[in-house]
Scaffold this motif. Structure first.
Motif, PDB file in Angstrom:
ATOM      1  N   VAL A 220       0.802  -1.219   0.000  1.00 49.11           N
ATOM      2  CA  VAL A 220       0.000   0.000   0.000  1.00 49.11           C
ATOM      3  C   VAL A 220       0.836   1.271   0.000  1.00 49.11           C
ATOM      4  N   THR A 221       1.943   1.308   0.748  1.00 49.58           N
ATOM      5  CA  THR A 221       2.648   2.574   0.988  1.00 49.58           C
ATOM      6  C   THR A 221       3.828   2.782   0.047  1.00 49.58           C
ATOM      7  N   GLN A 222       4.218   4.034  -0.057  1.00 48.23           N
ATOM      8  CA  GLN A 222       5.385   4.408  -0.866  1.00 48.23           C
ATOM      9  C   GLN A 222       6.628   4.634  -0.014  1.00 48.23           C
ATOM     10  N   ARG A 223       6.410   5.171   1.190  1.00 52.30           N
ATOM     11  CA  ARG A 223       7.511   5.363   2.146  1.00 52.30           C
ATOM     12  C   ARG A 223       7.121   4.738   3.478  1.00 52.30           C
ATOM     13  N   THR A 224       8.135   4.361   4.269  1.00 54.06           N
ATOM     14  CA  THR A 224       7.882   3.688   5.538  1.00 54.06           C
ATOM     15  C   THR A 224       8.771   4.264   6.638  1.00 54.06           C
ATOM     16  N   LEU A 225       8.160   4.430   7.830  1.00 49.24           N
ATOM     17  CA  LEU A 225       8.888   4.750   9.045  1.00 49.24           C
ATOM     18  C   LEU A 225       8.821   3.522   9.950  1.00 49.24           C
ATOM     19  N   VAL A 226       9.958   3.117  10.480  1.00 52.15           N
ATOM     20  CA  VAL A 226       9.991   2.026  11.457  1.00 52.15           C
ATOM     21  C   VAL A 226      10.273   2.644  12.819  1.00 52.15           C
ATOM     22  N   MET A 227       9.399   2.342  13.800  1.00 51.27           N
ATOM     23  CA  MET A 227       9.536   2.932  15.128  1.00 51.27           C
ATOM     24  C   MET A 227       9.873   1.871  16.165  1.00 51.27           C
ATOM     25  N   TYR A 228      10.659   2.288  17.170  1.00 50.43           N
ATOM     26  CA  TYR A 228      10.996   1.402  18.281  1.00 50.43           C
ATOM     27  C   TYR A 228      11.141   2.240  19.539  1.00 50.43           C
ATOM     28  N   ALA A 229      10.406   1.879  20.580  1.00 56.06           N
ATOM     29  CA  ALA A 229      10.476   2.551  21.882  1.00 56.06           C
ATOM     30  C   ALA A 229      10.309   4.065  21.766  1.00 56.06           C
ATOM     31  N   GLY A 230       9.353   4.482  20.929  1.00 55.57           N
ATOM     32  CA  GLY A 230       9.030   5.897  20.824  1.00 55.57           C
ATOM     33  C   GLY A 230       9.901   6.698  19.886  1.00 55.57           C
ATOM     34  N   VAL A 232      11.861   6.970  15.866  1.00 54.96           N
ATOM     35  CA  VAL A 232      12.026   6.466  14.495  1.00 54.96           C
ATOM     36  C   VAL A 232      13.451   5.945  14.362  1.00 54.96           C
ATOM     37  N   ILE A 233      13.585   4.681  13.930  1.00 56.47           N
ATOM     38  CA  ILE A 233      14.937   4.108  13.812  1.00 56.47           C
ATOM     39  C   ILE A 233      15.341   3.830  12.355  1.00 56.47           C
ATOM     40  N   GLU A 234      14.360   3.870  11.453  1.00 63.50           N
ATOM     41  CA  GLU A 234      14.684   3.728  10.027  1.00 63.50           C
ATOM     42  C   GLU A 234      13.534   4.311   9.217  1.00 63.50           C
ATOM     43  N   GLN A 235      13.860   5.016   8.150  1.00 63.94           N
ATOM     44  CA  GLN A 235      12.829   5.533   7.256  1.00 63.94           C
ATOM     45  C   GLN A 235      13.384   5.665   5.854  1.00 63.94           C
ATOM     46  N   GLY A 236      12.498   5.445   4.874  1.00 68.02           N
ATOM     47  CA  GLY A 236      12.910   5.527   3.484  1.00 68.02           C
ATOM     48  C   GLY A 236      11.852   4.921   2.579  1.00 68.02           C
ATOM     49  N   PRO A 237      12.162   4.759   1.283  1.00 69.92           N
ATOM     50  CA  PRO A 237      11.212   4.145   0.347  1.00 69.92           C
ATOM     51  C   PRO A 237      10.840   2.735   0.809  1.00 69.92           C
ATOM     52  N   THR A 238       9.569   2.415   0.742  1.00 69.54           N
ATOM     53  CA  THR A 238       9.087   1.122   1.250  1.00 69.54           C
ATOM     54  C   THR A 238       9.784  -0.049   0.582  1.00 69.54           C
ATOM     55  N   SER A 314      22.004   5.591   4.285  1.00 68.84           N
ATOM     56  CA  SER A 314      22.470   4.385   3.611  1.00 68.84           C
ATOM     57  C   SER A 314      21.538   4.138   2.431  1.00 68.84           C
ATOM     58  N   GLY A 315      22.067   4.300   1.219  1.00 72.53           N
ATOM     59  CA  GLY A 315      21.199   4.247   0.048  1.00 72.53           C
ATOM     60  C   GLY A 315      20.247   5.423   0.077  1.00 72.53           C
ATOM     61  N   ASN A 316      18.934   5.142  -0.016  1.00 70.79           N
ATOM     62  CA  ASN A 316      17.926   6.199   0.072  1.00 70.79           C
ATOM     63  C   ASN A 316      17.241   6.221   1.436  1.00 70.79           C
ATOM     64  N   CYS A 317      17.797   5.489   2.391  1.00 70.60           N
ATOM     65  CA  CYS A 317      17.198   5.390   3.718  1.00 70.60           C
ATOM     66  C   CYS A 317      18.032   6.128   4.756  1.00 70.60           C
ATOM     67  N   ARG A 318      17.348   6.560   5.820  1.00 68.59           N
ATOM     68  CA  ARG A 318      18.024   7.129   6.981  1.00 68.59           C
ATOM     69  C   ARG A 318      17.871   6.132   8.120  1.00 68.59           C
ATOM     70  N   VAL A 319      18.990   5.798   8.754  1.00 73.20           N
ATOM     71  CA  VAL A 319      19.008   4.731   9.741  1.00 73.20           C
ATOM     72  C   VAL A 319      19.712   5.213  11.005  1.00 73.20           C
ATOM     73  N   ALA A 320      19.110   4.920  12.167  1.00 77.48           N
ATOM     74  CA  ALA A 320      19.719   5.270  13.453  1.00 77.48           C
ATOM     75  C   ALA A 320      20.317   4.004  14.056  1.00 77.48           C
ATOM     76  N   CYS A 321      21.578   3.726  13.706  1.00 76.32           N
ATOM     77  CA  CYS A 321      22.230   2.500  14.165  1.00 76.32           C
ATOM     78  C   CYS A 321      23.745   2.691  14.110  1.00 76.32           C
ATOM     79  N   HIS A 322      24.425   2.348  15.205  1.00 74.87           N
ATOM     80  CA  HIS A 322      25.886   2.483  15.243  1.00 74.87           C
ATOM     81  C   HIS A 322      26.563   1.534  14.256  1.00 74.87           C
ATOM     82  N   MET A 323      26.023   0.322  14.096  1.00 71.98           N
ATOM     83  CA  MET A 323      26.613  -0.632  13.170  1.00 71.98           C
ATOM     84  C   MET A 323      26.539  -0.117  11.736  1.00 71.98           C
TER      85      MET A 323
END
Length: 345
Positions: A220-230, A232-238, A314-323
């Motif tokens: 259904v969606t074109q973009r996605t936000l992934v949430m954890y513990a309040g 956003v930890i990753e977002q970008g094209p679905t 990373s690519g077209n996504c924004r990611v909140a991760c030290h690794m």
């Protein structure tokens, strides 16, 4: 300018045992006609984010900081009367359970006419005709008959179609759908999502879909936000997130899908559970459950344990991760620099 801009949103609940941060620095945008998915486990903050957009957070909850701008207008500081012109009129919401949304002692027609009269100067006969037209748009059989029926006389799928019709009554710019198919059978779920997608495309309505089902998000969606513990930890094209998830949590959600398991074996699962918002671990909130938070010697990485990760691209996504940050930093850099969240904001 985006139709909806949410910047550094901070929502808290003042409880007796202390203050709880339900949303932490949540930021995203939504363009006209765009479809955005927000996914995560129960307790991730998805529904709180949806309710906050419409300022439906009630005490002891409150917006502690950040900005929500709709079509250039700041919503967090609007007075209730001014906000009423936007809520339901420009931004509509579809809730999880249609039986909790519909009034059991009023007919469907009465509820739809009442909704129209609350926002427009319109006569009862004209309002009924508008309601009838909306029921036809969502493919309700015998719509004239349904207007005079009560919610308990209709099936779950029929009630959800009526909720969608009510959401479309005032031709909104945005529909916020909070897990709209949770209480429905699988076959009915597919019909409702297909209908919602068709209506959004036909009327150029933007959609925010709150769900825990990555399968629905991918269709259904074109973009996605992934949430954890309040947060956003990753977002970008679905498509990019589904096909090449970067954050370990997103990878875990995808691996937990039934189709990812070997037939005859147990389903994959993320170890542990979502932390309580009253007791979020320091550093990266996901690190107690993350297999990548340990170094080669099996010890917890200090940055995962102590530092809240910032966003990297990373690519077209924004990611909140030290690794992921380490992987990006190890790649060839443009002009000797890697992209940080500040450079892509």
């Amino acid at each position: 300018m985006a139709l909806l801009e949410v910047n550094n949103l901070d929502v808290r609940f003042a409880l007796r045992q202390g203050e709880v941060r339900a949303l932490r620095d949540v930021s995203f945008t939504l363009d006209r006609g765009e479809r955005l998915g927000i996914v995560g486990e129960s307790g991730a903050g998805k529904s709180v984010a949806a309710f906050t957009i419409l300022n439906l957070i009630t005490k002891p909850g409150y917006i502690a900081g950040g900005s929500i701008r709709f079509d250039g207008q700041e919503l967090t500081t609007l007075k209730p009367k001014a906000l009423q012109k936007i809520r339901g009129n420009k931004i509509s919401m579809i809730f999880q359970d249609p039986m909790m949304t519909l009034n059991p002692v009023l007919t469907i027609g009465d509820q739809m006419v009442e909704c129209l009269k609350a926002h427009r100067r319109i006569g009862s006969r004209e309002a009924r005709n508008v309601a009838l037209n909306k029921l036809r748009q969502v493919y309700i059989p015998s719509p004239e008959k349904r207007l005079d029926q009560y919610p308990h006389e209709l099936s779950g799928g029929m009630r959800q179609r009526i909720i969608i019709a009510i959401a479309l009554l005032l031709d909104p710019d945005i529909i916020v759908a909070d897990e709209p198919t949770t209480a429905l059978d699988v076959t009915i779920q597919a019909e409702i999502m297909t209908l919602l997608l068709e209506l959004c495309e036909k009327h150029n309505v933007a959609l925010i879909l709150i769900t825990h089902d990555l399968g629905v998000v991918s269709q259904v969606t074109q973009r996605t936000l992934v949430m954890y513990a309040g947060r956003v930890i990753e977002q970008g094209p679905t498509r990019e997130i589904i096909n090449d998830a970067q954050h370990p949590y997103t990878q875990g959600l995808i691996n937990a899908l039934p189709q990812m398991a070997t037939p005859g074996h147990r389903l994959n699962q993320i170890p542990g559970a979502m932390p309580s918002l009253a007791n979020i671990p320091p550093g990266c909130a996901f690190h107690p459950r993350c297999s990548f938070s340990k170094d080669d010697a099996g010890n917890l990485r200090r940055d995962c344990r102590e530092q809240v990760p910032g966003f990297v691209t990373s690519g077209n996504c924004r990611v909140a991760c030290h690794m992921v940050r380490d992987l990006v930093d190890s790649e060839p850099r443009d002009n000797g620099r890697s992209k940080t969240s500040q450079e892509v904001s």
